[in-house]
Write a protein that holds these residues in place. Sequence first.
Motif, mmCIF file in Angstrom:
data_model
loop_
_atom_site.group_PDB
_atom_site.id
_atom_site.type_symbol
_atom_site.label_atom_id
_atom_site.label_comp_id
_atom_site.label_asym_id
_atom_site.label_seq_id
_atom_site.Cartn_x
_atom_site.Cartn_y
_atom_site.Cartn_z
ATOM 1 N N ARG A 1 0.832 -1.207 0.000
ATOM 2 C CA ARG A 1 0.000 0.000 0.000
ATOM 3 C C ARG A 1 0.867 1.257 0.000
ATOM 4 O O ARG A 1 1.943 1.277 0.605
ATOM 5 C CB ARG A 1 -0.874 0.042 1.242
ATOM 6 C CG ARG A 1 -2.142 -0.787 1.176
ATOM 7 C CD ARG A 1 -3.005 -0.448 2.373
ATOM 8 N NE ARG A 1 -4.336 -1.021 2.259
ATOM 9 C CZ ARG A 1 -5.395 -0.602 2.947
ATOM 10 N NH1 ARG A 1 -5.249 0.386 3.822
ATOM 11 N NH2 ARG A 1 -6.562 -1.151 2.794
ATOM 12 N N GLU A 2 0.361 2.314 -0.620
ATOM 13 C CA GLU A 2 1.067 3.593 -0.577
ATOM 14 C C GLU A 2 1.112 4.083 0.863
ATOM 15 O O GLU A 2 0.104 4.091 1.564
ATOM 16 C CB GLU A 2 0.379 4.626 -1.461
ATOM 17 C CG GLU A 2 1.160 5.930 -1.570
ATOM 18 C CD GLU A 2 0.610 6.870 -2.630
ATOM 19 O OE1 GLU A 2 1.131 8.002 -2.739
ATOM 20 O OE2 GLU A 2 -0.343 6.483 -3.348
ATOM 21 N N PRO B 1 -5.089 5.961 -3.942
ATOM 22 C CA PRO B 1 -4.331 7.186 -4.239
ATOM 23 C C PRO B 1 -4.984 8.459 -3.713
ATOM 24 O O PRO B 1 -4.287 9.414 -3.385
ATOM 25 C CB PRO B 1 -4.237 7.192 -5.774
ATOM 26 C CG PRO B 1 -5.319 6.272 -6.251
ATOM 27 C CD PRO B 1 -5.483 5.246 -5.188
ATOM 28 N N GLU B 2 -6.321 8.485 -3.618
ATOM 29 C CA GLU B 2 -6.966 9.717 -3.165
ATOM 30 C C GLU B 2 -6.713 9.964 -1.680
ATOM 31 O O GLU B 2 -6.428 11.091 -1.263
ATOM 32 C CB GLU B 2 -8.468 9.677 -3.453
ATOM 33 C CG GLU B 2 -9.188 10.977 -3.119
ATOM 34 C CD GLU B 2 -8.542 12.217 -3.739
ATOM 35 O OE1 GLU B 2 -8.504 13.265 -3.046
ATOM 36 O OE2 GLU B 2 -8.074 12.146 -4.892
ATOM 37 N N ALA C 1 -4.153 8.834 -0.047
ATOM 38 C CA ALA C 1 -2.731 9.157 0.064
ATOM 39 C C ALA C 1 -2.473 10.607 -0.337
ATOM 40 O O ALA C 1 -1.696 11.318 0.326
ATOM 41 C CB ALA C 1 -1.909 8.220 -0.812
ATOM 42 N N ARG C 2 -3.137 11.071 -1.385
ATOM 43 C CA ARG C 2 -2.937 12.455 -1.816
ATOM 44 C C ARG C 2 -3.450 13.426 -0.762
ATOM 45 O O ARG C 2 -2.801 14.434 -0.459
ATOM 46 C CB ARG C 2 -3.636 12.713 -3.150
ATOM 47 C CG ARG C 2 -3.382 14.129 -3.680
ATOM 48 C CD ARG C 2 -3.890 14.328 -5.095
ATOM 49 N NE ARG C 2 -3.452 15.625 -5.579
ATOM 50 C CZ ARG C 2 -4.117 16.768 -5.383
ATOM 51 N NH1 ARG C 2 -5.261 16.776 -4.695
ATOM 52 N NH2 ARG C 2 -3.639 17.922 -5.847
#
Length: 367
Positions: free
Chosen positions: A51-52, A200-201, A203-204
């Motif tokens: 995972r990020e 990704p959202e 994480a961002r």
Amino acid sequence: MTRAMIPAARPLIGQEERDAVDRVLASGMVAQGPEVAAFEQEFSAQLAGGRECVAVNSGTSGQHLGLLAAGLKPGDEVIVPSFTFAATANAVAVCGAVPVFVDVDPDTFCIDPAAIEAAVTERTVGIQPVHLYGHPAPMDAIVDIAQRHGLWVAEDAAQAHGATWDGAQVGTFGTFGMFSLYPTKNMTSGEGGMVSCDGPEIARQMRLLRNQGMEKQYANEIAGFNNRMTDIHAAIGRVQLTKLPAWTARRQELAAHFDAHLEGVTTPVVREQATHVYHQYTIRIEGASAAERDAFATALREEHQVGCGVYYPTPVHRLPSYGLELDLPVTEMLAREVLSLPVHPSVSDEDRDRIVEAVNTVAKAGA
């Protein structure tokens, strides 16, 4: 001759960590930079199932920002255990949301799925299980409840680096998972936290929130914080990450010895689905009052020079910061009975045997 005290916890910082810090200082780049990026990638590969991951300046920051990234709003309710460190609930409260305290399993000390189910209301948006002492919460049951009620899950894995449930690493079940890197945890960066993100959202949003709301300098997209990790801290964390497997194996080896040799106390239960990483080795003095448990701890320290700790003597819901009167009988019982023994990797075989002798002697004297 007075024997040296065996400390309840001890961070292990070696020459490799000092060399890593010197390398960063010599580079002239000490703020968030390439060391942080490398640490995030290495942590992801080793402990977060790919995972990020996003590094921050503390575990509490990670939990706070993760909740904001998940969309927590003032007035929302998040179900949390009361038998934990206050930061679990504080991260909810500082978002303006309401921590809803529930009871735990008396054997594993982790949140009770039946108690979660009973606490869900129309204002509930999430569940925040804690993998307490390094034993994973029952994530299959928790994820099932979350899916049926349309809730997200925020894992507090502050004490559980490398723990697994049904073969999957903690921090890979929820919308996010937070790992603390405080000095007494199973690994440290000096101070810091790491958050594993399920997409990704999230994480961002985490990256924006930790850096004043900007990805590009002076292009602030949202109101954020300065919760960045420095390259100095990340360099320490990268070295510690390489040592963690051996340290975890030693913790498990010590725990197995304690399981086999301690008498007169209740040793930790490990569920069949669980890999326990023993941030704490927590026994129970069954039937004890808080005063009797505290006397047990005092005898270990003063008569046998064995450090120990009570995690946690006051349920979070009863702390002055919350001041709630709730019926959480298991939580109240554990707060009276638990006592954690040294299980850190610097405990030698000689120390281990001293701990066993001390506990058995004190338990027998109080029987």
